[in-house]
Scaffold this active site. Structure first.
Site, PDB file in Angstrom:
ATOM      1  N   HIS A  84      24.391  -3.733  35.884  1.00  0.00           N
ATOM      2  CA  HIS A  84      24.576  -2.556  35.044  1.00  0.00           C
ATOM      3  C   HIS A  84      25.128  -3.002  33.699  1.00  0.00           C
ATOM      4  O   HIS A  84      26.093  -3.754  33.648  1.00  0.00           O
ATOM      5  CB  HIS A  84      25.564  -1.569  35.688  1.00  0.00           C
TER       6      HIS A  84
ATOM      7  N   ASP B 159      17.281  -0.213  37.598  1.00  0.00           N
ATOM      8  CA  ASP B 159      17.225  -0.370  36.134  1.00  0.00           C
ATOM      9  C   ASP B 159      16.976   0.955  35.407  1.00  0.00           C
ATOM     10  O   ASP B 159      16.379   0.975  34.344  1.00  0.00           O
ATOM     11  CB  ASP B 159      16.139  -1.393  35.723  1.00  0.00           C
TER      12      ASP B 159
END
Length: 438
Positions: free
Chosen positions: A71, A43
């Site tokens: 993503h 992340d």
């Protein structure tokens, strides 16, 4: 070898084209790949860096993980979520390659492609899949409930099924599938698998997927040794989730460090060029496991709300804490970063002072390494340096000089401590908010 490859061998510098004792020239190195890897627990904003690099790339690859990766990329105010497709596929000129190290959940792949198709991205003719990739399970197992762990378990136990098996004799594939399904049921008694239903679905995918499948090793070799090409490899997950180097056992099932690029695509290490580490300006983690710099207080809450720290794949709130440079240095030891992308700096805009973890103490002794053992890691005391905040909005900055002086100092502090230059600084969600330094 292609003509350009052999010509390159003859002209290669550093004596690489010089004849060996037996008179044969050394083989040319060929094209090099640019690798983007997460340096924390995922992340970090890898998708944004890949998106930038993909703008002038010819090929973007995924080498490990499955649809447990998440993503998010924003282009022209349209938000795209990627789990299995390389996010660089947004560029209509890019060929996307899913390597043998990736677990491919076929329903997930087609569903994701369809969603992005609706947003106007034609992808089918630009997607190539390695025939050695393993086929994912339709189950909510594993740490992200995406069935990734069990597939890697089956792969290591040599009972997995690969794309090449699906495209060969379907009767044999079905028999092996039934055996595998029974194994899963024995391991996970609550698991419901509609074996016949799943096989019908898989058979339907055969014709759809066939045009996309290639021998991955040969395909990659041709890409590396053909005409000059810009090739980007998009890592999924991150260093601290790596099966070998992460905070075991709270890790994923693959190598998310640089070695996974070679094994997950079938290419030699000499073809690895730039290795970019993506580092969030603070630290986050999803799920359980040690997290030395975690702030279980209003600081952690402020980072969580300002940074909108909720998992793309799991929807879980992320745990938050200060930037921990012990972690980053450890990730650098393994990956050899040539530059860093420092993302989400703007989230720190409101803090009057900012702490950065620079060392670990265990039993009052400073330790020179990152502990392997979970229990030891739970006990470390992080040694912090406190830096002054900048108390101003950085989201409109488009050059390093436009950042407040204390924000510039923060960036330099990271560079000096890790010993790697910062190439990009992220101050917002869009493409334009990635400041490039060199």
């Amino acid at each position: 070898m292609s003509e350009s490859g052999s010509q390159e061998a003859a002209e290669a510098p550093n004596g690489s084209g010089s004849p060996t004792a037996k008179g044969a020239p050394r083989p040319a190195v060929g094209n090099k790949v640019t690798v983007v890897l997460g340096a924390q627990w995922g992340d970090e904003g890898k998708g944004k860096v890949v998106d930038l690099l993909a703008q002038d790339a010819d090929m973007v690859c995924r080498c490990q993980g499955g649809n447990n990766a998440g993503h998010t990329v924003v282009v022209d105010s349209v938000e795209y979520d990627f789990h299995l497709l390389p996010s660089g596929i947004i560029n209509p000129k890019v060929t996307a390659f899913i390597g043998n190290g990736v677990v491919i959940h076929l329903p997930g792949l087609f569903e994701e492609a369809e969603k992005n198709e609706r947003k106007g991205k034609n992808w089918e003719k630009r997607l190539i899949i390695s025939d050695r990739a393993h086929i994912g399970e339709s189950s909510s197992l594993g740490t992200t409930k995406k069935g990734i762990g069990p597939v890697y378990s089956a792969k290591a136990a040599r009972s997995g099924l690969r794309i090449c098996d699906l495209l060969a004799d379907f009767t044999q594939f079905s028999e092996r599938y039934k055996v595998l399904a029974q194994q899963y049921k024995a391991m996970y008694p609550t698991l419901e698998i509609d074996i016949e239903g799943e096989l019908v679905k898989l058979k339907d995918y055969v014709e759809q997927i066939k045009p996309m499948v290639r021998d991955g090793v040969h395909y990659m070799y041709e890409a590396l040794h053909g005409p000059p090409k810009k090739i980007v490899v998009e890592g999924a997950n991150a260093a601290l989730l790596d099966i070998d180097f992460g905070t075991y056992p709270f890790v994923t099932s693959s190598n998310c460090t640089v070695g996974g690029v070679c094994t997950g695509l079938g290419m030699p290490p000499q073809n690895v060029g730039e290795v970019y580490g993506v580092v969030k300006a603070y630290t986050t983690r999803v799920g359980i496991g040690a997290f030395p710099s975690e702030q279980s207080n209003e600081i952690g809450e402020l980072l969580q709300t300002r940074g909108k720290e909720v998992g793309v794949t799991t929807g879980r709130k992320r745990r938050c804490g200060w930037l921990d440079l012990v972690l980053i240095k450890y990730a650098h030891m393994i990956n050899g970063f040539t530059a860093i992308a420092l993302t989400k700096l703007d989230i720190l805009d409101v803090f009057p002072e900012i702490k950065v973890g620079v060392a670990y103490k265990v039993d009052n002794q400073t330790i020179p390494h990152f502990p392997a053992n979970q229990e030891v890691l739970q006990r470390v005391e992080v040694q912090y340096e406190t830096l002054p905040g900048w108390n101003s909005d950085t989201s409109a900055a488009r050059s390093f000089e436009e950042l407040p002086e204390n924000a510039q100092k923060y960036v330099h502090f990271v560079e000096e401590h890790v010993g790697v230059p910062v190439k990009w600084i992220g101050v917002g969600k869009s493409r334009e908010s990635m400041i490039q330094l060199f």
